[in-house]
Write a protein that holds these residues in place. Structure first.
Motif, PDB file in Angstrom:
ATOM      1  N   GLY A 233      -8.099 -63.193 -60.037  1.00 21.15           N
ATOM      2  CA  GLY A 233      -7.897 -64.231 -59.034  1.00 21.15           C
ATOM      3  C   GLY A 233      -7.081 -65.393 -59.575  1.00 21.15           C
ATOM      4  N   SER A 236      -3.484 -64.281 -59.870  1.00 17.75           N
ATOM      5  CA  SER A 236      -2.911 -64.238 -58.516  1.00 17.75           C
ATOM      6  C   SER A 236      -2.598 -65.643 -58.032  1.00 17.75           C
ATOM      7  N   PHE A 239       0.577 -67.018 -59.568  1.00 23.35           N
ATOM      8  CA  PHE A 239       1.793 -66.462 -58.964  1.00 23.35           C
ATOM      9  C   PHE A 239       1.977 -66.965 -57.534  1.00 23.35           C
ATOM     10  N   MET A 240       0.881 -67.109 -56.804  1.00 25.09           N
ATOM     11  CA  MET A 240       0.967 -67.503 -55.384  1.00 25.09           C
ATOM     12  C   MET A 240       1.060 -69.014 -55.206  1.00 25.09           C
ATOM     13  N   ASP A 242      -1.281 -71.017 -55.416  1.00 22.50           N
ATOM     14  CA  ASP A 242      -2.423 -71.321 -54.555  1.00 22.50           C
ATOM     15  C   ASP A 242      -3.481 -72.036 -55.401  1.00 22.50           C
ATOM     16  N   LEU A 245      -7.182 -71.134 -54.758  1.00 16.91           N
ATOM     17  CA  LEU A 245      -7.580 -69.862 -55.374  1.00 16.91           C
ATOM     18  C   LEU A 245      -7.737 -70.023 -56.886  1.00 16.91           C
TER      19      LEU A 245
END
Lengths: 334, 334
Positions: A233, A236, A239-240, A242, A245
Motif C-alpha cells: 500500500g 502504491s 506511485f499514485m 496518494d 493511502l
C-alpha cells in the motif's frame, strides 16, 4: 509521476575515466544527506533521504599514497581518526582498490552535522559523502549506484551488517527500495512532491546492534501478511501520489511494538503528532529518532516544536529538523 | 501509466436508484472472470483477473419474492441448487437485504465455464457474476466496489474465510491489492499492457481448506523481509511497467515451498516454463493451477501446450488457458 528511475543494478566499475593529472592538489567538499530507514512498514527494505541534516566531507588529494584523516568535527571525539577504523576511509579504500588507484594520496576532513547514533543514518551520510568526493575527484562518470557496494562495506563496519536502507537513499536520493541483497537489486521510487518530514531526535542512547537484537526472530504469518499488505500500500501510494493511502499504509505490527520500548514516550509523541495533523508517525531506522510525514512545512514545524517541548518536560534534550525529501543525494558544496 | 484508479473504499450503498417497474420479466446474462490470487509473493493480499476462463450467470426477475436456482451446468452435479447453500444466491440475498429489496423474486442459472477447486477463483467468478447481474437489473449505479463485502460473504461460505483476493479482482478487473481487511482497503494497480498469462490446471484435488492448513503459522522474520521486499518490487514493477522487475520480484520463500508439495511436478513445470521464456511461474491461489507470465501470446501458448504434454505423460489430465489480464471485471453478455 516524477522521479521514476529505472531499476538500478549495481555493478562495479572496474576502470572509470580518470581526471588528467590527478594525484595532487585537488580539493572538494561534499554534502550527503541523513536518511530515514524502514519507513515504518518497510523494515530493512525501504529508506528515504532528507535535505536536513547531513554530513560534510572535505577531501584533498595529496602526493603521498594512502589515506589520512586530519580532522573530525561535531562528533565529541567519538569517531576514530585512524583511517583503518573509520567507515569513511575504509569505504574509500575499498573503492580505490576496485578502480586500481591505490597509488593516490588523500586527506579527509569529516564534519558531522548530525548526532551520532540517532537512527538518521549518520555513518551512511559520512560514508556516502566520502565516496562521492573521491568519485568526483577522480572524474568517475559511472552512475552513483556503482558506489553502493562500497558504502555497504562502511555499514558493515559501523553496525555489523552491510545494510543498504540508509546508504542507498543517501547515495541515490529520494525513496529507495532494496528489493534484494543477493543479488543487490535497488529500485528508486517516486513520491508526492508536497510531502514534508518532521524529525525529532530525543537525546537518549539506542545502539543499533541492541535495537536489532530485541527484534523477534520468529513472527506470526498473519502479522507478516498485514505488514506486506501495508508495504504494498505504501509503495502504491508513493506511485499514485496518494498521501492518504501512504498514511493508512504506514503501520508496523512487527518491529515498532518492540523498538518503541527503547524510545521515551513514543506513543505519547505519536498521539501528539497525529492529533496535530501528521499523515503518519514512526521510528527512524532503529531509533531513537522519530519522524512524521505532513502535507506542509508549517505542520511539520509545529509538530517538531511541540514534541521538543514535550521531551524537555520529561528532561530529555532533542534535536529537531524539518525537511522535504532530498531527491539529489550527495552534492558538491565546494 | 494506465489503469490507475484511486483507492477504493468500499462503503455499502443503502439506497441505490432502482429501475422503474423492476419486479418481473427482466433477464440478464453476465460473465465474470477467473482470477489468480496471491501472485507468488502477495499471499492473501494480491490478485488479478484474466479474460479466460470465467463463469456465466443468467438472472431473471420473477413475480414471487425470494431466490430460486433453476439450473447449474458445468459442475458435474457438485454445486447445490438450494439457494440457502449456494454462494451465488447467498451473496445476492445479502445484497438484496442491504438495499431493502427482499420483496423481489429472482431465478438464477449458473453456467460454470471453469473447473471447480482449481485455484482460479471459481466460486468468486460465480458470485461476482450473480452480484453484478442483480446490481445491473436493479439499475444500481454505485461503484462496483460496493459489491465487495457481499462477494466476501460468498467466499466465507465457500472456503471458510471471507478473503477478497479473488473476489476483488473478479469484481474490479485488473490487478488488485487488498491492503487491509479491517477496515477493508482495496487498491487497483496498473500493469504492463503486454503481459500475458499462461494457466495450467492439473486435474488433481487440492481443497482450499487443506491448502491453507498446511501453511506455517510462525515464520522467520528474515523470510518475511525477503517476501515484503519482493511484493514491494512487484508493485513497483507493475507501476513502472518493468516486466524484468516483475519477474525478479515474483519469488515466494514462505508459501510456495509448502503448497508446491500438493501439485504434481511443480518444480519440473516451473523449470520447463522458465526455460521456454516465462517471466515468472507460480501457484494460482491455493492451487493446483499454476500460471506463468510471458511477454507475448505465442510464448504463453507454447508453455501451456508443453506443460499439458508433460502432465499427460504422468497420466494427469489438464485444462489450459492463455489470456491477457482482464481490466473490465464482470460484463453483461446478454
Amino acid at each position: 509521476m516524477e522521479n521514476i528511475n529505472n531499476t538500478i543494478e549495481p555493478t562495479l566499475s572496474k576502470a572509470p575515466p580518470l581526471v588528467s593529472g590527478g594525484g595532487g592538489g585537488s580539493t572538494i567538499a561534499v554534502f550527503a544527506p541523513a536518511t530515514v530507514a524502514n519507513v515504518v512498514c518497510g523494515f530493512d527494505v525501504l529508506g528515504f533521504a532528507v535535505n536536513e541534516p547531513g554530513d560534510e566531507v572535505i577531501m584533498r588529494m595529496t602526493n603521498k599514497p594512502g589515506i589520512t584523516i586530519s580532522k573530525i568535527t561535531g562528533d565529541d571525539g567519538r569517531l576514530p581518526l585512524n583511517p583503518a577504523k573509520n567507515t569513511v576511509s575504509v569505504s574509500v579504500q575499498h573503492y580505490l582498490e576496485s578502480v586500481g588507484r591505490t597509488d593516490i594520496g588523500l586527506d579527509i576532513e569529516l564534519h558531522k552535522k548530525m548526532p551520532i547514533g540517532s537512527g538518521l543514518g549518520s555513518s551512511s551520510a559520512s560514508t556516502v559523502a566520502g565516496l562521492f568526493a573521491i568519485k568526483t575527484l577522480l572524474g568517475d562518470e559511472t552512475d552513483a549506484a556503482t558506489l553502493l557496494p562500497f558504502a555497504m562495506k562502511g555499514e558493515e563496519m559501523a553496525c555489523g551488517h552491510g545494510h543498504a536502507d540508509n546508504v542507498a537513499p543517501a547515495l541515490l536520493g529520494g525513496f529507495v527500495l532494496i528489493r534484494s541483497y543477493e543479488p543487490l537489486d535497488v529500485v528508486r521510487l517516486p513520491h508526492p512532491a508536497g510531502l514534508w518530514c518532521a524529525i525529532v531526535f530525543p537525546d537518549v542512547d539506542v545502539p543499533t546492534r541492541e535495537a536489532r537484537q530485541i527484534i523477534r526472530n520468529k513472527i506470526f504469518m498473519k502479522d507478516a501478511v498485514t505488514q506486506w499488505g501495508n508495504i504494498a500500500g505504501l509503495v502504491s501510494g508513493l506511485f499514485m501520489q496518494d498521501i492518504d493511502l501512504i498514511g493508512r499504509s504506514m503501520q508496523d505490527v512487527l518491529v515498532e511494538p518492540v523498538r518503541s520500548m527503547l524510545i521515551p514516550d513514543f506513543y505519547v509523541m505519536r498521539q501528539i503528532a497525529m492529533e496535530m495533523g501528521a499523515v503518519s508517525f514512526g521510528i527512524s531506522g532503529s531509533g531513537p529518532s522519530v519522524f512524521a510525514f505532513t502535507r506542509d512545512e508549517e505542520t511539520a514545524k509545529r509538530i517538531t516544536q511541540k514534541l521538543q517541548q514535550h521531551l524537555t518536560g520529561i528532561k530529555i534534550g532533542s534535536n529537531i529538523y524539518v525537511s522535504t525529501i532530498n531527491d539529489a543525494g550527495p552534492r558538491v558544496i565546494g
